[in-house]
Design a protein around this motif. Structure first.
Motif, PDB file in Angstrom:
ATOM      1  N   HIS A 115     -11.715  -2.434   6.707  1.00  0.00           N
ATOM      2  CA  HIS A 115     -11.405  -3.840   7.434  1.00  0.00           C
ATOM      3  C   HIS A 115     -10.247  -3.899   8.288  1.00  0.00           C
ATOM      4  CE1 HIS A 115     -14.791  -4.429   5.118  1.00  0.00           C
ATOM      5  NE2 HIS A 115     -14.497  -5.284   4.214  1.00  0.00           N
ATOM      6  N   SER A 116     -10.533  -4.573   9.274  1.00  0.00           N
ATOM      7  CA  SER A 116      -9.368  -4.896  10.066  1.00  0.00           C
ATOM      8  C   SER A 116      -9.232  -6.564  10.384  1.00  0.00           C
ATOM      9  CB  SER A 116      -9.745  -4.306  11.435  1.00  0.00           C
ATOM     10  OG  SER A 116      -9.645  -3.102  11.501  1.00  0.00           O
ATOM     11  N   GLU A 117      -8.036  -7.117  10.332  1.00  0.00           N
ATOM     12  CA  GLU A 117      -7.866  -8.309  10.241  1.00  0.00           C
ATOM     13  C   GLU A 117      -6.778  -8.955  11.361  1.00  0.00           C
ATOM     14  OE1 GLU A 117      -8.643  -9.074   5.533  1.00  0.00           O
ATOM     15  OE2 GLU A 117      -6.658  -9.303   6.132  1.00  0.00           O
ATOM     16  N   SER A 118      -6.928  -9.997  11.940  1.00  0.00           N
ATOM     17  CA  SER A 118      -6.357 -10.563  12.829  1.00  0.00           C
ATOM     18  C   SER A 118      -5.705 -11.832  12.158  1.00  0.00           C
ATOM     19  CB  SER A 118      -6.776 -10.977  14.305  1.00  0.00           C
ATOM     20  OG  SER A 118      -5.717 -11.888  14.811  1.00  0.00           O
ATOM     21  N   VAL A 119      -4.462 -11.921  11.805  1.00  0.00           N
ATOM     22  CA  VAL A 119      -3.716 -12.805  10.971  1.00  0.00           C
ATOM     23  C   VAL A 119      -2.699 -13.806  11.609  1.00  0.00           C
ATOM     24  CG1 VAL A 119      -2.605 -13.489   9.015  1.00  0.00           C
ATOM     25  CG2 VAL A 119      -4.296 -11.586   8.878  1.00  0.00           C
ATOM     26  N   TYR A 120      -2.558 -14.980  11.216  1.00  0.00           N
ATOM     27  CA  TYR A 120      -1.746 -15.907  11.868  1.00  0.00           C
ATOM     28  C   TYR A 120      -1.072 -16.569  10.725  1.00  0.00           C
ATOM     29  CZ  TYR A 120       0.528 -20.065  13.553  1.00  0.00           C
ATOM     30  OH  TYR A 120       1.412 -21.202  13.980  1.00  0.00           O
ATOM     31  N   ASP A 144      12.822 -20.321   9.904  1.00  0.00           N
ATOM     32  CA  ASP A 144      12.994 -19.475  10.876  1.00  0.00           C
ATOM     33  C   ASP A 144      12.962 -17.932  10.570  1.00  0.00           C
ATOM     34  OD1 ASP A 144      13.187 -21.573  12.513  1.00  0.00           O
ATOM     35  OD2 ASP A 144      14.993 -21.711  12.532  1.00  0.00           O
ATOM     36  N   TYR A 145      12.593 -17.059  11.297  1.00  0.00           N
ATOM     37  CA  TYR A 145      12.735 -15.675  10.971  1.00  0.00           C
ATOM     38  C   TYR A 145      13.241 -14.780  12.321  1.00  0.00           C
ATOM     39  CZ  TYR A 145       8.259 -15.007  13.525  1.00  0.00           C
ATOM     40  OH  TYR A 145       7.282 -14.845  14.609  1.00  0.00           O
ATOM     41  N   GLU A 146      13.625 -13.558  12.205  1.00  0.00           N
ATOM     42  CA  GLU A 146      13.627 -12.500  13.057  1.00  0.00           C
ATOM     43  C   GLU A 146      12.910 -11.520  12.920  1.00  0.00           C
ATOM     44  OE1 GLU A 146      15.774 -12.935  15.599  1.00  0.00           O
ATOM     45  OE2 GLU A 146      16.806 -14.764  14.914  1.00  0.00           O
ATOM     46  N   LEU A 147      12.140 -11.094  13.916  1.00  0.00           N
ATOM     47  CA  LEU A 147      11.204 -10.113  13.844  1.00  0.00           C
ATOM     48  C   LEU A 147      11.254  -8.856  13.501  1.00  0.00           C
ATOM     49  CD1 LEU A 147       8.233 -10.243  14.660  1.00  0.00           C
ATOM     50  CD2 LEU A 147       8.697  -9.309  16.889  1.00  0.00           C
ATOM     51  N   GLU A 148      12.754  -8.399  13.804  1.00  0.00           N
ATOM     52  CA  GLU A 148      13.028  -7.046  13.091  1.00  0.00           C
ATOM     53  C   GLU A 148      13.545  -7.318  11.680  1.00  0.00           C
ATOM     54  OE1 GLU A 148      13.296  -4.390  14.466  1.00  0.00           O
ATOM     55  OE2 GLU A 148      12.202  -5.186  16.240  1.00  0.00           O
ATOM     56  N   ASP A 149      13.794  -8.340  11.159  1.00  0.00           N
ATOM     57  CA  ASP A 149      13.970  -8.616   9.564  1.00  0.00           C
ATOM     58  C   ASP A 149      12.416  -8.668   9.099  1.00  0.00           C
ATOM     59  OD1 ASP A 149      16.531  -8.562   9.718  1.00  0.00           O
ATOM     60  OD2 ASP A 149      16.613 -11.297   9.864  1.00  0.00           O
ATOM     61  N   VAL A 150      11.605  -9.168   9.648  1.00  0.00           N
ATOM     62  CA  VAL A 150      10.262  -9.275   9.169  1.00  0.00           C
ATOM     63  C   VAL A 150       9.535  -7.515   9.104  1.00  0.00           C
ATOM     64  CG1 VAL A 150       7.792  -9.874   9.567  1.00  0.00           C
ATOM     65  CG2 VAL A 150       9.567 -11.445   9.802  1.00  0.00           C
ATOM     66  N   LYS A 151       9.866  -6.778  10.104  1.00  0.00           N
ATOM     67  CA  LYS A 151       9.542  -5.533  10.018  1.00  0.00           C
ATOM     68  C   LYS A 151      10.152  -4.746   8.872  1.00  0.00           C
ATOM     69  CE  LYS A 151       8.234  -5.353  14.929  1.00  0.00           C
ATOM     70  NZ  LYS A 151       8.703  -4.656  16.510  1.00  0.00           N
ATOM     71  N   ARG A 152      11.375  -4.886   8.741  1.00  0.00           N
ATOM     72  CA  ARG A 152      12.230  -4.182   7.712  1.00  0.00           C
ATOM     73  C   ARG A 152      11.748  -4.785   6.237  1.00  0.00           C
ATOM     74  NH1 ARG A 152      16.832  -4.590  11.157  1.00  0.00           N
ATOM     75  NH2 ARG A 152      17.085  -6.668  10.276  1.00  0.00           N
ATOM     76  N   LEU A 153      11.266  -5.900   6.106  1.00  0.00           N
ATOM     77  CA  LEU A 153      10.841  -6.287   4.951  1.00  0.00           C
ATOM     78  C   LEU A 153       9.461  -5.851   4.588  1.00  0.00           C
ATOM     79  CD1 LEU A 153      11.244  -8.543   2.651  1.00  0.00           C
ATOM     80  CD2 LEU A 153       9.836 -10.259   4.126  1.00  0.00           C
ATOM     81  N   LEU A 175       3.684 -16.245  13.111  1.00  0.00           N
ATOM     82  CA  LEU A 175       3.752 -15.056  13.197  1.00  0.00           C
ATOM     83  C   LEU A 175       2.332 -14.345  13.298  1.00  0.00           C
ATOM     84  CD1 LEU A 175       5.344 -12.237  13.010  1.00  0.00           C
ATOM     85  CD2 LEU A 175       4.887 -12.367  10.429  1.00  0.00           C
ATOM     86  N   ASN A 176       2.064 -13.511  14.195  1.00  0.00           N
ATOM     87  CA  ASN A 176       0.872 -12.810  14.328  1.00  0.00           C
ATOM     88  C   ASN A 176       0.854 -11.266  14.044  1.00  0.00           C
ATOM     89  OD1 ASN A 176      -0.981 -15.003  15.793  1.00  0.00           O
ATOM     90  ND2 ASN A 176       0.878 -14.897  17.089  1.00  0.00           N
ATOM     91  N   MET A 177      -0.144 -10.850  13.393  1.00  0.00           N
ATOM     92  CA  MET A 177      -0.163  -9.496  12.715  1.00  0.00           C
ATOM     93  C   MET A 177      -1.489  -8.784  12.924  1.00  0.00           C
ATOM     94  SD  MET A 177       0.968  -9.989   8.742  1.00  0.00           S
ATOM     95  CE  MET A 177       2.333 -11.068   9.340  1.00  0.00           C
ATOM     96  N   TRP A 178      -1.626  -7.693  12.584  1.00  0.00           N
ATOM     97  CA  TRP A 178      -2.785  -6.937  12.672  1.00  0.00           C
ATOM     98  C   TRP A 178      -2.848  -6.161  11.386  1.00  0.00           C
ATOM     99  CZ3 TRP A 178      -7.391  -7.080  14.685  1.00  0.00           C
ATOM    100  CH2 TRP A 178      -8.534  -6.188  14.693  1.00  0.00           C
ATOM    101  N   ILE A 179      -3.901  -6.412  10.390  1.00  0.00           N
ATOM    102  CA  ILE A 179      -3.830  -5.659   9.254  1.00  0.00           C
ATOM    103  C   ILE A 179      -5.114  -4.767   8.850  1.00  0.00           C
ATOM    104  CG2 ILE A 179      -3.538  -6.136   6.610  1.00  0.00           C
ATOM    105  CD1 ILE A 179      -2.308  -8.963   7.370  1.00  0.00           C
ATOM    106  N   VAL A 180      -5.102  -3.674   8.333  1.00  0.00           N
ATOM    107  CA  VAL A 180      -5.977  -2.876   8.257  1.00  0.00           C
ATOM    108  C   VAL A 180      -5.911  -1.850   6.911  1.00  0.00           C
ATOM    109  CG1 VAL A 180      -7.246  -0.759   9.164  1.00  0.00           C
ATOM    110  CG2 VAL A 180      -6.309  -2.589  10.870  1.00  0.00           C
ATOM    111  N   SER A 181      -7.092  -1.931   6.220  1.00  0.00           N
ATOM    112  CA  SER A 181      -7.185  -1.248   4.896  1.00  0.00           C
ATOM    113  C   SER A 181      -8.354  -0.525   4.752  1.00  0.00           C
ATOM    114  CB  SER A 181      -6.551  -2.036   3.789  1.00  0.00           C
ATOM    115  OG  SER A 181      -6.129  -1.206   2.809  1.00  0.00           O
ATOM    116  N   ARG A 207       6.062 -12.835  17.598  1.00  0.00           N
ATOM    117  CA  ARG A 207       6.017 -14.185  17.534  1.00  0.00           C
ATOM    118  C   ARG A 207       5.009 -15.057  18.251  1.00  0.00           C
ATOM    119  NH1 ARG A 207      10.480 -16.668  15.377  1.00  0.00           N
ATOM    120  NH2 ARG A 207      11.766 -14.739  16.063  1.00  0.00           N
ATOM    121  N   ASP A 208       4.523 -16.043  17.543  1.00  0.00           N
ATOM    122  CA  ASP A 208       3.299 -16.842  18.250  1.00  0.00           C
ATOM    123  C   ASP A 208       4.015 -17.569  19.353  1.00  0.00           C
ATOM    124  OD1 ASP A 208       0.504 -17.920  17.789  1.00  0.00           O
ATOM    125  OD2 ASP A 208       1.764 -19.630  18.185  1.00  0.00           O
TER     126      ASP A 208
END
Length: 347
Positions: A252-257, A263-272, A317-323, A309-310
């Motif tokens: 399944h693939s998902e486009s998630v907002y 506030d967030y920093e994109l690199e911090d989100v990636k590390r998290l 925050l926009n992301m693509w999730i697959v599993s 970032r939206d």
């Protein structure tokens, strides 16, 4: 040194797509089993399944099938779970149910191990596995929820036909061959087997998974809304979903907002996300690296990418999730729960 406790385990729906995955995982993970009982409908009873080099005969599931069973993994449809899980509990079994039968029961924990494993201790004999599309989304969002808070989630899913069962896989493969051969398409199963109107899935996208509800959303979409709130323990999150069946076999693939509260920093989100258990970050646009259903198939992880970032909301925050919907979305999540139960009994 104490001897490891072995469990009498039952798999209900043993011949189905998820049941087969559960059995395979129990073997691969060397789950501590004393006796494995395989149960199914009368139609499949009598068939055989190999487990650790032994041929096991599948039995018809009945109320008295659970005598001596300590852990029962259900994946045979909601009506079967409603009918038989209480009998299993009465015989002393802990039931891990992969259907919608008990998910929203206030007395039944709805568990994704990476998200809320602590809820298992509150069970009264039944632990519910969330919907496949919900599991992968909350596994990816929980680290963000804990760090930043989330006020709103908008999700569009692109769901594999295996989520509708083995017959739906067969229908996709058959229709694909018929289209390529120029034959007439005669859909029999999708979008919903029990409804009269059927649609072609080959080379198509069907914006209906499960039956429509009075509010215009499908049951699958409402599962995602309700289950997300329950799993995260936050009824204030605004969640909306659009669920679509696509001609993919597994994954399944998902486009998630997600709209964060801080506030967030994109690199911090990636590390998290990189440091989060069960989550694999696949996010490198320069090399066209992002999660794909073909890469996720057969793997137990949740893959996240396309993080950005939206454009209309600085906290969006926009992301693509697959599993793999049959593994993390179903069988693996259930076996993870069973392993926690087994480990807890050893302590």
């Amino acid at each position: 040194m104490s001897t490891q406790k072995l469990f009498n385990v039952a798999v209900v729906g043993a011949t189905g797509a998820v049941g087969e995955q559960i059995i395979g995982l129990l073997e691969k993970r060397n789950f501590p089993i004393a006796e494995l009982k395989l149960l199914s409908s009368a139609r499949s009873a009598g068939s055989s399944v190999m487990f650790k080099g032994r041929e096991l005969i599948v039995e018809e599931a009945a109320p008295d099938s659970f005598k001596g069973v300590e852990i029962a993994l259900f994946s045979a449809g909601g009506e079967v779970s409603k009918a038989l899980a209480p009998h299993a509990v009465s015989h002393g079994a802990i039931c891990i149910d992969n259907t919608n039968a008990f998910r929203m029961d206030p007395d039944t924990p709805l568990v994704v191990p990476e998200v809320n494993i602590d809820k298992i201790s509150g069970h009264k004999g039944i632990i519910a596995n969330p919907n496949c599309s919900t599991i992968q989304m909350v596994a990816a969002l929980k680290p963000l929820y804990d760090r930043y808070g989330i006020s709103r989630i908008i999700v569009s899913t692109y769901q594999a036909v295996s989520g509708a069962g083995s017959m739906a896989i067969g229908e996709l493969l058959r229709q694909t061959g018929d289209v390529l051969a120029g034959k007439e398409i005669k859909p029999d199963i999708l979008p919903v087997g029990s409804l009269p109107v059927k649609h072609q899935i080959a080379f198509n996208a069907i914006p209906q998974i499960d039956k429509f509800q009075d509010n215009g959303y499908t049951l699958e979409e409402m599962k995602m809304v309700r289950e997300t709130k329950k799993i995260l323990g936050d009824e204030q999150i605004a969640v909306t979903a659009t669920c679509v069946r696509v001609p993919v076999v597994y994954g399944h693939s998902e486009s998630v907002y997600a709209e964060l509260n801080h506030d967030y920093e994109l690199e911090d989100v990636k590390r998290l996300l990189s440091d989060s258990p069960g989550v694999v970050l696949a996010d490198d646009p320069a090399s066209q690296r992002y999660p794909l259903a073909t890469d996720a198939a057969g793997k137990p992880d949740v893959f996240v990418g396309r993080l950005r970032r939206d454009l209309g909301s600085p906290r969006g925050l926009n992301m693509w999730i697959v599993s793999d919907n049959l593994l993390k979305g179903a069988a693996w999540n259930a076996v993870q729960i069973a392993e926690y139960i087994a480990i807890g009994s050893q302590e």
